[in-house]
Scaffold this active site. Structure first.
Site, short mmCIF file in Angstrom:
data_model
loop_
_atom_site.label_atom_id
_atom_site.label_comp_id
_atom_site.label_asym_id
_atom_site.label_seq_id
_atom_site.Cartn_x
_atom_site.Cartn_y
_atom_site.Cartn_z
N LYS A 45 0.89 -1.17 0.00
CA LYS A 45 0.00 0.00 0.00
C LYS A 45 0.92 1.22 0.00
CE LYS A 45 -1.66 3.08 1.91
NZ LYS A 45 -1.36 4.48 1.45
N CYS B 240 14.16 10.65 5.61
CA CYS B 240 14.18 10.33 7.04
C CYS B 240 15.61 10.33 7.56
CB CYS B 240 13.55 8.97 7.28
SG CYS B 240 14.52 7.67 6.54
N SER C 204 5.44 8.58 9.21
CA SER C 204 5.63 9.49 10.34
C SER C 204 5.39 8.76 11.67
CB SER C 204 4.70 10.69 10.18
OG SER C 204 3.38 10.23 10.04
N GLU D 7 -0.31 7.48 -1.42
CA GLU D 7 -1.26 7.94 -2.45
C GLU D 7 -0.72 9.17 -3.20
OE1 GLU D 7 -1.41 7.95 0.76
OE2 GLU D 7 -2.81 9.41 1.61
P1 NAD Z 1 2.71 9.39 6.58
O1 NAD Z 1 2.87 8.81 7.94
O2 NAD Z 1 1.79 10.53 6.40
O3 NAD Z 1 2.21 8.25 5.56
C1 NAD Z 1 2.84 7.01 5.48
C2 NAD Z 1 1.81 5.97 5.01
O4 NAD Z 1 0.77 5.88 5.96
C3 NAD Z 1 1.17 6.31 3.67
O5 NAD Z 1 1.04 5.14 2.91
C4 NAD Z 1 -0.19 6.87 4.08
O6 NAD Z 1 -1.18 6.63 3.11
C5 NAD Z 1 -0.49 6.11 5.35
N1 NAD Z 1 -1.32 6.90 6.28
C6 NAD Z 1 -1.35 8.26 6.40
N2 NAD Z 1 -2.22 8.62 7.36
C7 NAD Z 1 -2.75 7.49 7.86
C8 NAD Z 1 -3.71 7.21 8.89
N3 NAD Z 1 -4.29 8.18 9.59
N4 NAD Z 1 -4.02 5.92 9.14
C9 NAD Z 1 -3.44 4.93 8.46
N5 NAD Z 1 -2.51 5.13 7.47
C10 NAD Z 1 -2.17 6.39 7.18
O7 NAD Z 1 4.19 9.74 6.07
P2 NAD Z 1 4.60 10.51 4.74
O8 NAD Z 1 4.26 11.95 4.89
O9 NAD Z 1 4.14 9.78 3.54
O10 NAD Z 1 6.19 10.32 4.81
C11 NAD Z 1 7.04 11.15 5.55
C12 NAD Z 1 7.35 10.56 6.91
O11 NAD Z 1 7.93 9.26 6.76
C13 NAD Z 1 8.40 11.36 7.68
O12 NAD Z 1 8.02 11.43 9.03
C14 NAD Z 1 9.67 10.55 7.52
O13 NAD Z 1 10.63 10.73 8.55
C15 NAD Z 1 9.12 9.17 7.54
N6 NAD Z 1 10.05 8.22 6.96
C16 NAD Z 1 10.74 7.40 7.80
C17 NAD Z 1 11.66 6.52 7.30
C18 NAD Z 1 12.41 5.60 8.21
O14 NAD Z 1 13.08 4.72 7.72
N7 NAD Z 1 12.35 5.75 9.52
C19 NAD Z 1 11.88 6.45 5.91
C20 NAD Z 1 11.16 7.29 5.08
C21 NAD Z 1 10.25 8.18 5.60
#
Ligand code: NAD
Length: 497
Positions: free
Chosen positions: A173, A281, A226, A176
Site C-alpha cells: 500500500k 528520514c 511518520s 497515495e
Molecule cells: P505518513 O505517515 O503521512 O504516511 C505514510 C503511510 O501511511 C502512507 O502510505 C499513508 O497513506 C499512510 N497513512 C497516512 N495517514 C494514515 C492514517 N491516519 N491511518 C493509516 N494510514 C495512514 O508519512 P509521509 O508523509 O508519507 O512520509 C514522511 C514521513 O515518513 C516522515 O516522518 C519521515 O521521517 C518518515 N520516513 C521514515 C523513514 C524511516 O526509515 N524511519 C523512511 C522514510 C520516511
C-alpha cells in the site's frame, strides 16, 4: 485526466471504490492524475488472491524464487530511466537523486537473490544420544507493506523483495501521493516471471490501511512513515496479533567537532540537509557546532545555502527540487515562521523563492537557522523540508547528551579527525545508524536499516539479515530413529546426563 488503480492477481484491478485522491506534479503544481482509494472490499479481494497464491509460492524452491529476482534485477536496470522519471514526476526530487534511490532499492533485490543461502538452517547432530536437532525458517503467509511518499521505489523495495524471496506473498500500500512507480515495479516483477497474486499493490488511505490491520489473513505489517502513524500501526497490528515493524520520523543530528575538516563537514551537511529538499528520514536537520566552530560553520554554510540551485527535478542544473504538495510546502513555511517567533536567528530565508515559468510549483529555497535552542519546537519536531538548524554547544559530552535526549534516534553523524571522539560517539550514542565523517549513514542492503527510540516501533530493522528474520518464523525439529529400544514412559523433564 489519467486514472490510477490497483494491481491485483497480476493485472490492473479497478475495485469498487469511488473515492480518489489528486496526484500532483510538484514542479508545476498541476494535478496529473487521480488515484483510486481502495475500499475495505477491494483490500479483501487482494488479500484473498495473495492467500491463494501463498499455497504454491511458499512451496516454490528458494532457488526458483531467486531466479525470478535475478531476472527482475535485469528488468529494473533496463527500465531505470522510466522508473526514475516516474519518481521525479510525482515526488519532485531531482533526477540523479531519484536514480540513486532506485539503485539503493535495487541493491535489496540483489541481496534477496541470495535467498537459497540466507534461508539455510542450523543442524546439530546428537543433541542427545542418537537425537538430532535442526532449525529452519518458514514464510509467514500474506505480508503487507505501507510506505511513505518520500521514497516511492526504495522503501517498498526494502520490503517486498525480501518478503517474497522468503516465500511470502505481499500487498503493498504505497503513498497515495506518488503511486505510479510502485505500480510499475509490480508490473516488472510479473514480467520477470512472478506468479500472479504473489505481489499486489493496493492504492489508498486510512481505509485500506485499517482493512489490512484488521484482516485475519494478513500475518505481518511493515510500515514506514511518520511517528504518529507508526505508533498507531504498531499498536493496532499487535492488537490484531500480527508481527509488526513500524519505522517512524526523525530529527538527525550532525555533530561538527572543532578538529573536523570543515570543508568535508560543510559539504556533507549541504547534501544531507538540502538533498531531496530535506524530505528524507536520514536528512541531517540539526548541525551541532561544538566549541568555537560555530561562527565559521554558519558562515560557510550560509554562502552555500544562498547559492543552492532550486528548480524542477528534470532540469540538469537543479540541486534541489520542489516539495511534494502545496500543503506540505505551507507546513514547512509555517515552521520557518515559528522559528523566527521562537527567537532563533534566520540566517538564510528561502520562503519567498519564486521560479519564473513555475510560479505554481511547490518550491522553497534552503533555510538556515542559527542559535536554535533545545526547547524550541523547530528543534524538537520533524520539519521534513530544507531547513537546517544550528545548535551551539560547549563540548563533546554536551553534544552527546543533546543527541541522546532527543525523542528520535534514526541517524546521526560526527565530523572529526580524532579517533577517540569518533569511537566514543559510536559507542555511546543512542541512535540506530551512525556515520563517522559520513553525512548520511544509510546501511547497504546486506546490513539492516532502522532507528532507535521513537524512530522505530518493533524489534526488527528492514532488509539485510533482519529482513530475513522478520519475514520468516523459526521452527526447530528434534528427531530420533531408534531401533530395538523399548521406551518406558518418562515423567520428568528430559535432560542429558
Ligand atoms: P505518513 O505517515 O503521512 O504516511 C505514510 C503511510 O501511511 C502512507 O502510505 C499513508 O497513506 C499512510 N497513512 C497516512 N495517514 C494514515 C492514517 N491516519 N491511518 C493509516 N494510514 C495512514 O508519512 P509521509 O508523509 O508519507 O512520509 C514522511 C514521513 O515518513 C516522515 O516522518 C519521515 O521521517 C518518515 N520516513 C521514515 C523513514 C524511516 O526509515 N524511519 C523512511 C522514510 C520516511
Amino acid at each position: 485526466m489519467k486514472n490510477i488503480f490497483h494491481f491485483v492477481d497480476g493485472k490492473e484491478f479497478k475495485g469498487d471504490s469511488k473515492r480518489t485522491s489528486d496526484v500532483f506534479n510538484p514542479a508545476t503544481g498541476e494535478v496529473e492524475a487521480k488515484v483510486s482509494l481502495a475500499s475495505k472490499n477491494d483490500v479483501d479481494i487482494a488479500v484473498k488472491n495473495a492467500n491463494e497464491a501463498f499455497k504454491e509460492w511458499s512451496l516454490t524452491p528458494p532457488i526458483t524464487r531467486a531466479r525470478i529476482l535475478f531476472k527482475y534485477k535485469e528488468l529494473i536496470e533496463k527500465n531505470s530511466d522510466e522508473l526514475t522519471k516516474l519518481i521525479v514526476a510525482e515526488h519532485g526530487k531531482v533526477y540523479d537523486d531519484a536514480k540513486g534511490s532506485l539503485t539503493r532499492g535495487l541493491e535489496v533485490v540483489e541481496f534477496a537473490c541470495g535467498i537459497p543461502h540466507l534461508l539455510k538452517g542450523e543442524f546439530t547432530e546428537n543433541v542427545g544420544k542418537g537425537v538430532d536437532s535442526w532449525s529452519m525458517r518458514q514464510p509467514l503467509g500474506v505480508c503487507a507493506g505501507i510506505t511513505p511518499f518520500n521514497f516511492p521505489a526504495m522503501v517498498p523495495m526494502w520490503m517486498f523483495p525480501m518478503a517474497i524471496a522468503c516465500g511470502n506473498t505481499f500487498i503493498l500500500k504505497p503513498s497515495e501521493k506518488d503511486p505510479s512507480c510502485p505500480l510499475m515495479l509490480a508490473q516488472l516483477l510479473k514480467e520477470a516471471g512472478l506468479p500472479d497474486g504473489v505481489l499486489n499493490v493496493i492504492n489508498g488511505d486510512k481505509e485500506s490501511v485499517d482493512a489490512l490491520l484488521e484482516h485475519k489473513d494478513v500475518s505481518a505489517i511493515s510500515f514506514v512513515g511518520s511517528t504518529g502513524i507508526a505508533k498507531y500501526i504498531y499498536e493496532n497490528a499487535a492488537k490484531n496479533e500480527k508481527r509488526v515493524q513500524a519505522l517512524g520520523g526523525a530529527k538527525n543530528h550532525c555533530v561538527v567537532m572543532p578538529d573536523s575538516d570543515l570543508d568535508q563537514a560543510v559539504n556533507g551537511l549541504m547534501g544531507a540537509a538540502y538533498g531531496s529538499a530535506g524530505e528524507r528520514c536520514m536528512a541531517q536537520s540539526v548541525a551541532v557546532a561544538v566549541g568555537n566552530i560555530g561562527d565559521e560553520l554558519v558562515k560557510r554554510l550560509s554562502e552555500k545555502v544562498e547559492a543552492l540551485k532550486v528548480g524542477p527535478g528534470m532540469d540538469k542544473g537543479s540541486e534541489m527540487g520542489p516539495l511534494v504538495t502545496k500543503e506540505h510546502l505551507e507546513k514547512v513555511k509555517g515552521y520557518v515562521d515559528l522559528g523566527v517567533e521562537e527567537g532563533a536567528k534566520l540566517v538564510v530565508d528561502g520562503r519567498n523563492l519564486k521560479l519564473q515559468g513555475y510560479e505554481n510549483g511547490f518550491y522553497i529555497g534552503g533555510c538556515l537557522f542559527d542559535h536554535v535552542k533545545e526547547d524550541m519546537r523547530i528543534y524538537k519536531e520533524e520539519i521534513f523540508g530544507p531547513v537546517l538548524s544550528v545548535v551551539r554547544v560547549e563540548d563533546f559530552n554536551t553534544a552527546v547528551d543533546l543527541v541522546n535526549n532527543h525523542e528520535y534516534g534514526n541517524g546521526t553523524s560526527i565530523f572529526t579527525r580524532d579517533g577517540d571522539s569518533a569511537r566514543t560517539f559510536a559507542s555511546k550514542i543512542k541512535v540506530g545508524m551512525v556515520g563517522v565523517n559520513i553525512p548520511i549513514p544509510v546501511p547497504m542492503a546486506f546490513h539492516s536499516f532502522g532507528g532507535w527510540k521513537r524512530s522505530l516501533f518493533g524489534d526488527q530493522h528492514m532488509h539485510g539479515p533482519e529482513g530475513v528474520r522478520f519475514y520468516t518464523k523459526l521452527k526447530t525439529i528434534t528427531s530420533r530413529w531408534p531401533s530395538g529400544i523399548k521406551d518406558n514412559p518418562e515423567f520428568i523433564m528430559p535432560t542429558m546426563k
